[in-house]
Enzyme design. Structure first.
Site, PDB file in Angstrom:
ATOM      1  N   LEU A  37       4.275  25.429  71.422  1.00  0.00           N
ATOM      2  CA  LEU A  37       5.256  26.375  70.855  1.00  0.00           C
ATOM      3  C   LEU A  37       5.891  25.844  69.570  1.00  0.00           C
ATOM      4  O   LEU A  37       6.986  26.255  69.207  1.00  0.00           O
ATOM      5  CB  LEU A  37       6.327  26.744  71.892  1.00  0.00           C
ATOM      6  N   TYR A 144      -7.226  20.029  55.015  1.00  0.00           N
ATOM      7  CA  TYR A 144      -7.375  21.026  56.081  1.00  0.00           C
ATOM      8  C   TYR A 144      -8.856  21.277  56.371  1.00  0.00           C
ATOM      9  O   TYR A 144      -9.318  21.211  57.519  1.00  0.00           O
ATOM     10  CB  TYR A 144      -6.670  22.329  55.675  1.00  0.00           C
ATOM     11  N   PHE A 211      -0.666  34.643  42.713  1.00  0.00           N
ATOM     12  CA  PHE A 211      -0.971  33.282  42.262  1.00  0.00           C
ATOM     13  C   PHE A 211      -2.205  33.278  41.352  1.00  0.00           C
ATOM     14  O   PHE A 211      -3.306  32.999  41.803  1.00  0.00           O
ATOM     15  CB  PHE A 211      -1.197  32.364  43.462  1.00  0.00           C
ATOM     16  N   ARG A 224     -11.136  37.709  48.294  1.00  0.00           N
ATOM     17  CA  ARG A 224     -11.263  37.197  49.665  1.00  0.00           C
ATOM     18  C   ARG A 224     -11.910  38.251  50.562  1.00  0.00           C
ATOM     19  O   ARG A 224     -11.878  39.447  50.275  1.00  0.00           O
ATOM     20  CB  ARG A 224      -9.879  36.865  50.252  1.00  0.00           C
TER      21      ARG A 224
HETATM   22  N1  UFG Z   1      -1.849  34.934  47.479  1.00  0.00           N
HETATM   23  C1  UFG Z   1      -0.940  35.360  46.550  1.00  0.00           C
HETATM   24  N2  UFG Z   1       0.370  35.400  46.893  1.00  0.00           N
HETATM   25  C2  UFG Z   1       0.832  35.026  48.129  1.00  0.00           C
HETATM   26  C3  UFG Z   1      -0.114  34.604  49.093  1.00  0.00           C
HETATM   27  C4  UFG Z   1      -1.449  34.562  48.720  1.00  0.00           C
HETATM   28  O1  UFG Z   1      -1.308  35.693  45.416  1.00  0.00           O
HETATM   29  O2  UFG Z   1       2.037  35.082  48.390  1.00  0.00           O
HETATM   30  C5  UFG Z   1      -3.267  34.899  47.129  1.00  0.00           C
HETATM   31  C6  UFG Z   1      -3.852  33.504  47.261  1.00  0.00           C
HETATM   32  O3  UFG Z   1      -3.668  32.781  46.076  1.00  0.00           O
HETATM   33  C7  UFG Z   1      -5.314  33.824  47.580  1.00  0.00           C
HETATM   34  C8  UFG Z   1      -5.249  35.135  48.359  1.00  0.00           C
HETATM   35  O4  UFG Z   1      -3.971  35.685  48.061  1.00  0.00           O
HETATM   36  O5  UFG Z   1      -6.001  34.055  46.392  1.00  0.00           O
HETATM   37  C9  UFG Z   1      -5.343  34.935  49.858  1.00  0.00           C
HETATM   38  O6  UFG Z   1      -4.408  33.936  50.249  1.00  0.00           O
HETATM   39  P1  UFG Z   1      -4.016  33.649  51.758  1.00  0.00           P
HETATM   40  O7  UFG Z   1      -2.957  32.579  51.736  1.00  0.00           O
HETATM   41  O8  UFG Z   1      -3.694  34.908  52.453  1.00  0.00           O
HETATM   42  O9  UFG Z   1      -5.344  33.092  52.400  1.00  0.00           O
HETATM   43  P2  UFG Z   1      -6.286  31.874  51.921  1.00  0.00           P
HETATM   44  O10 UFG Z   1      -7.522  32.496  51.364  1.00  0.00           O
HETATM   45  O11 UFG Z   1      -5.586  30.911  51.073  1.00  0.00           O
HETATM   46  O12 UFG Z   1      -6.529  31.075  53.276  1.00  0.00           O
HETATM   47  C10 UFG Z   1      -7.129  31.616  54.418  1.00  0.00           C
HETATM   48  C11 UFG Z   1      -6.593  30.894  55.635  1.00  0.00           C
HETATM   49  C12 UFG Z   1      -6.964  29.435  55.573  1.00  0.00           C
HETATM   50  C13 UFG Z   1      -8.450  29.296  55.387  1.00  0.00           C
HETATM   51  C14 UFG Z   1      -8.938  30.127  54.235  1.00  0.00           C
HETATM   52  C15 UFG Z   1     -10.413  30.082  54.210  1.00  0.00           C
HETATM   53  O13 UFG Z   1      -5.203  30.998  55.711  1.00  0.00           O
HETATM   54  O14 UFG Z   1      -6.565  28.827  56.773  1.00  0.00           O
HETATM   55  O15 UFG Z   1      -8.512  31.466  54.367  1.00  0.00           O
HETATM   56  O16 UFG Z   1     -10.900  31.124  53.462  1.00  0.00           O
HETATM   57  F1  UFG Z   1      -8.757  28.019  55.124  1.00  0.00           F
END
Ligand code: UFG
Length: 330
Positions: A37, A144, A211, A224
């Site tokens: 938790l 990670y 970002f 993505r």
């Molecule tokens: N992003 C933004 N603003 C935010 C959050 C995210 O622009 O506030 C962008 C990120 O830069 C990225 C995209 O949105 O380009 C997706 O970001 P997420 O944080 O939603 O997801 P990630 O692709 O970084 O990560 C996810 C999982 C990880 C895993 C990864 C593998 O959270 O655990 O996918 O693809 F490793």
């Protein structure tokens, strides 16, 4: 699933684990949740047995297997933040690698030999293919990803040496919520795109920061492959079925994604269409460690597991997430 009945769900109080618990129970299986938790929610366990224990506590793990006749283990209990893993690698190697080894040691003592592991697209690092297959080089770019890859290697060796059967599911971008609105994503801090976007609309989080818009992608923002949490869960169930009658011990990796990429801007536009509201947002610099594009080739999961996503459309993913965030219960 004749002889798999009781499944230990490590991390069953978390986002994906809690959806898994619901699905197992609906299919007449018996989920036992093991969770410390630290980031999970007791409400998400939905009244199923909960063992509050850490993977860093070997005696507690042994006690869990002594108390229940476990037929298979599903392991969702990892640390998942890429940025945090860069700043606090020890936390990630301890939790994700040592913690998993402790779990595997307890399984071996109890002679439990079926394991489904939550892996990640982060094991691939910078993509060299339009759609990433399981044969893509495994070159993580952050701790990670390395921790998840280490565990995959451990599982391959344990299959050969100890007869442990496992499936490693490499998730792309887990998203969405249970269709009935009772379970969903609730992280603290929240770093993921879709929840941050929806929480910004609701005024529960600051304006979304995009970002980076200077990537080599059609609109400059990162692309993505968003996959619905219920579809991840259905893949776990199919993985469990293959472990029912697994043949020679092996550890098999599968990608889980829809094979379709959406840019941050496209997700923003889709969120506006689904919610009828503008997403407050501003531009921000690139986030360290973000590959420009991550899109899965999941044909292996389709061919070998029989996996077919039920919610591949981004709109349906967003609709379910929106329903959850509008009346978030925990
Ligand atoms: N992003 C933004 N603003 C935010 C959050 C995210 O622009 O506030 C962008 C990120 O830069 C990225 C995209 O949105 O380009 C997706 O970001 P997420 O944080 O939603 O997801 P990630 O692709 O970084 O990560 C996810 C999982 C990880 C895993 C990864 C593998 O959270 O655990 O996918 O693809 F490793």
């Amino acid at each position: 699933m004749a002889d798999i009945r009781t499944v230990l769900v490590c991390g069953g109080a978390g986002y994906i684990g809690s959806h898994m618990v619901r699905c197992l129970a609906e299919r007449g299986l018996k989920p036992i949740v093991l969770d410390d938790l630290s980031s999970g929610h007791p409400e998400a366990v939905q009244g199923h047995p909960l063992i509050r224990a850490s993977l860093m506590d070997p005696p507690a793990l042994e006690a869990a297997f002594a108390a229940h006749k476990v037929d298979a283990v599903m392991h969702f209990a990892g640390k998942i933040l890429v940025g945090e893993s860069v700043n606090e690698p020890a936390l990630y190697y301890e939790n994700n690698v040592t913690g998993t080894m402790n779990l595997l040691a307890a399984m071996r003592k109890a002679d439990v030999r079926r394991f489904v592991f939550s892996s990640t697209a982060a094991v691939y690092g910078m993509p060299r293919e339009e759609r990433i297959t399981e044969d893509h080089p495994l070159l993580p770019v952050n701790p990670y990803g390395f921790t998840k890859l280490h565990v995959e290697h451990i599982l391959a060796d344990y299959a050969t040496a100890y007869g442990l059967h496992s499936v490693c599911l490499r998730y792309f971008n887990a998203s969405g919520a249970h269709p009935d609105g009772s379970l969903g994503e609730s992280h603290s801090p929240e770093t993921h795109l879709i929840p941050n976007m929806l929480l910004a609309i609701l005024g529960k989080a600051p304006a979304l920061k995009i970002f980076g818009d200077d990537y080599e992608t059609p609109d400059g923002t990162c692309v993505r492959d968003y996959v619905h949490v219920q579809d991840l869960v259905s893949a776990h169930l199919l993985a469990l079925q293959t472990l029912q009658d697994p043949g020679p011990a092996a550890s098999r990796p599968y990608n889980l994604g829809n094979g379709q990429g959406f840019s941050v801007r496209e997700v923003l536009d889709a969120a506006r269409a689904v919610t009828g509201k503008q997403v407050p947002h501003s531009m921000a610099p690139r986030r360290a460690g973000d590959p420009p594009r991550l899109v899965a080739d999941s044909r292996k999961a389709a061919a070998q597991l029989g996996w077919k996503p039920e919610y591949p459309e981004l709109e349906r993913i967003l609709e379910s997430a929106w329903r959850w965030h509008c009346q978030q219960r925990y």
